[in-house]
Scaffold this motif. Sequence first.
Motif, PDB file in Angstrom:
ATOM      1  N   GLU A  86      71.231  16.252  44.194  1.00 55.76           N
ATOM      2  CA  GLU A  86      72.248  17.270  43.960  1.00 55.76           C
ATOM      3  C   GLU A  86      73.565  16.632  43.508  1.00 55.76           C
ATOM      4  O   GLU A  86      74.208  17.093  42.558  1.00 55.76           O
ATOM      5  N   LYS A  89      73.954  15.215  39.859  1.00 54.58           N
ATOM      6  CA  LYS A  89      74.194  16.151  38.757  1.00 54.58           C
ATOM      7  C   LYS A  89      75.618  16.042  38.229  1.00 54.58           C
ATOM      8  O   LYS A  89      75.870  16.244  37.041  1.00 54.58           O
ATOM      9  N   SER A  90      76.568  15.731  39.120  1.00 51.96           N
ATOM     10  CA  SER A  90      77.959  15.582  38.693  1.00 51.96           C
ATOM     11  C   SER A  90      78.263  14.137  38.333  1.00 51.96           C
ATOM     12  O   SER A  90      78.635  13.828  37.203  1.00 51.96           O
ATOM     13  N   SER A  91      78.081  13.216  39.306  1.00 56.03           N
ATOM     14  CA  SER A  91      78.324  11.794  39.046  1.00 56.03           C
ATOM     15  C   SER A  91      77.826  10.952  40.209  1.00 56.03           C
ATOM     16  O   SER A  91      77.928  11.353  41.367  1.00 56.03           O
ATOM     17  N   THR A  94      80.766   8.155  42.882  1.00 57.07           N
ATOM     18  CA  THR A  94      81.646   8.847  43.825  1.00 57.07           C
ATOM     19  C   THR A  94      81.407   8.280  45.215  1.00 57.07           C
ATOM     20  O   THR A  94      80.324   7.761  45.514  1.00 57.07           O
ATOM     21  N   TYR A  97      78.480  10.051  47.009  1.00 58.94           N
ATOM     22  CA  TYR A  97      77.143   9.636  46.573  1.00 58.94           C
ATOM     23  C   TYR A  97      76.798   8.268  47.168  1.00 58.94           C
ATOM     24  O   TYR A  97      75.692   8.068  47.686  1.00 58.94           O
TER      25      TYR A  97
END
Length: 484
Positions: A86, A89-91, A94, A97
């Motif tokens: 999940e 999907k953005s990066s 981070t 993450y």
Amino acid sequence: MNKKILSIALAGAMFVCSMSGTTAFASQTTTAPQQSEAQTTAAHHSESTASTSGTTMSAKEAAKKLKAQQDELEKNLEKTDAKLKELEKSSKVTEEYIDTLDQKIGYINEQLTLLENKNQKIQEEKKALKKKIDANQKQVDALQAEVDKAQAEYDALYSEFQNVYTAYCFRLKAMYMSGSYNIFTALLTCKDISSFLTRYEMIKTVSKSDSALLKEVNTKMAEVTNKKNGLADKKSAYDKKKSELDSQKKELSSKQKSIEQNSNSIANKKASLATDRAESDKLLAELTAQNKQYTEFRNEDSSLIEQVESEIQAVISGVKPPEEATTAVAGKNSSKIDKVDQSGSDVYSKSNAVLNMTYPVPGHHGVSAGFPNYSSGKYHGGIDFPCSIGSKVVAAQKGIVITVKRLNYSYGYYVMIYHGTDAQGRSVVTLYAHNSSILVSPGQTVKKGDPIAKSGSTGNSTGPHSHFEVRLNGSRVNPKNYLS
């Protein structure tokens, strides 16, 4: 006399019939003992099960607990994998993450620990079982030798009996063929006394021979019976021990398969772990480079960490407090000192003034990683102050340099300073790590704020920063509580 002999002969014939097959005879003569033995074994097993039920239950509970731990770890891994997908999907670059990835690494480490402990336990059980198998194999081999010997003796004895019995049968057949002809007829039909006496002596000799032959038949019969019973007992003992041995070998094979399965799982998880660690370090390096919040990589080899910590503790425990020491002497390897003075003002003696420290990198108070954990939850024993390479690193308090190390891992280039003791008599030591160069030597005295090194990114570091620790009696505490 003929009737008596015929009666005995009939009994002998019946005996021979019963002896016609070795296996058949064994089954007839050992049925009752085997039933009795089976009952005894069953009773013993029942008693054994009852007496060890507590141990069995404990083992089952332990296995159940282990299974629950493994299931829980699998669930946690599934959750972290789902969360990573999940977040991806953005990066990936981070903090959230990377922290989630580090949590996954932690779960895999726990799985490895469980599997390795499980394998170690099975190996110990396997070793103990192997000893039992070796001992039982010797017993089985010995029993086999006894059975073979008894079988050979029985075969030889039975052969002797057959020879004697065959001779006896010929004699019986001859008597049977004579019909009603008996000793009285033989004597009364003699023509003269000389014939009578001659025939009488012949009959007496034959009768004596018949008695001896019959006695030999009976003796051989008894010997064969005893030998057969003994052989059956030995075979029964052999079969029992052989069955036990076969069961143990089967159990050993099962344990070996479990070890192999666990080893395959360990190998696969280690491969996955190496991949995840590499990715975590790569992403952390990218993230800290973006925000200039440099710190340490979180996946350093635990054995290296333990080794360095052991060396640090050895240095700290070897330092004498100022009220006991008289001199400051450099160690043999010139990287630490063996004794610390001072009765003077170079270190503190039972004073809380020692705890009033200055920041290790003047003008840099921002923290990229605090005490006692990183954002992922993994332990971090100090505070990281991001700063450019070559920034001045100073002594947080006056004291004596007790260690200078230049490593290409862990703390990298680091310095340790002994400051004396606080009001409770606890030794106070500070540590400065990841420097690009070191400006002091073991045994050198420093004042608060004196330059001791230049900052850098040596050892386990994502970028230029200063890692700072405060240790009271060797235990790391939060440096923030002592900086002003």
